[in-house]
Design an enzyme around this catalytic site. Structure first.
Site: not given
Ligand SMILES: Nc1ncnc2c1ncn2[C@@H]1O[C@H](COP(=O)(O)OP(=O)(O)OP(=O)(O)O)[C@@H](O)[C@H]1O
Ligand SMILES: [Mg+2]
Length: 215
Positions: A137, A141, A143-148
């Site tokens: 993480h 903020d 992190n999910g979008r960046t990871a995907r």
């Molecule tokens: N148990 C977990 N372990 C690791 N990562 C997790 C876990 N649960 C959720 N996450 C990740 O954390 C993300 C949310 O973090 P963050 O708000 O920084 O990302 P985001 O891109 O803003 O959110 P979103 O994916 O909802 O658009 C989720 O999208 C998911 O990828």
């Molecule tokens: Mg977020």
């Protein structure tokens, strides 16, 4: 420096434009054959946020945070640079191994078994990168979008197509559980399964035989 919009609707609009920008970036980058590193991951993040919230765009967080509805506590912010450096080394090793698989997919006289293995290897590498980003993480903020998007960059670089992992309301739990399963047990299967489903959709149901057997 672009100020973060005060208004939620405007922020969402800007973030949406950022995601479109970042998607365009990964498509170009996948074709460019330039090295993929954690620096590239920061670049993806920068593309998403430079217009919406430039203070955090492409920079590691300077505070501790919790993930909503998750029992995973992201590491202390002071550990982020070191963890990202280690992950960068691991990524380089993994990508080195995937390079060898790339030729198999492209080979004209395709050997089915090694092609299936090569595709599986690409998907598992993308799943690993996806999880390591969400686990550390590194950002304030997004992190999910960046990871995907980073996972899609791996898929596209090694000859597959980018997918859309289902994270909307009714699938959120499954996605979260899949990530937690890796946090807790190092078990990538549920996330890999979601990625296969995304690929099946993109390939009109064609690669069904690659689908991992259900337990
Ligand atoms: N148990 C977990 N372990 C690791 N990562 C997790 C876990 N649960 C959720 N996450 C990740 O954390 C993300 C949310 O973090 P963050 O708000 O920084 O990302 P985001 O891109 O803003 O959110 P979103 O994916 O909802 O658009 C989720 O999208 C998911 O990828
Ligand atoms: Mg977020």
């Amino acid at each position: 420096m672009v100020q973060r919009p005060k208004n939620e609707a405007e922020l969402q609009e800007r973030e949406a434009i950022g995601v479109i920008r970042a998607s365009r970036f990964i498509r170009r980058y996948a074709k460019a054959h330039t090295k993929i590193s954690m620096g590239t991951v920061c670049r993806i993040h920068r593309e998403i946020f430079s217009f919406a919230w430039s203070d955090i765009a492409g920079t590691y967080r300077g505070e501790n945070l919790e993930i909503t509805d998750s029992h995973h506590h992201p590491p202390h912010y002071t550990e982020v640079p070191g963890l990202m450096e280690n992950a960068d080394e691991e990524l380089a090793e993994k990508l080195e191994a995937v390079h060898m698989a790339e030729g198999t997919i492209r080979d004209e006289v395709i050997d089915e078994e090694s092609a299936v293995g090569a595709i599986d290897h690409v998907i598992k590498t993308a799943a690993w990168l996806h999880h390591v980003i969400t686990y550390i993480h590194p950002f304030r903020d997004g992190n999910g979008r960046t990871a995907r998007l980073a996972a899609n960059l791996i898929l596209e670089r090694f000859g597959l197509v980018g997918i859309s992992i289902k994270v909307e309301q009714q699938n959120k739990n499954r996605y979260r559980k899949a990530l937690a399963q890796i946090d807790d047990h190092g078990d990538y299967e549920p996330l890999v399964e979601m990625m296969y489903e995304g690929l099946i959709e993109r390939y009109e149901g064609v690669p069904m035989k690659f689908y991992p057997a259900k337990k």
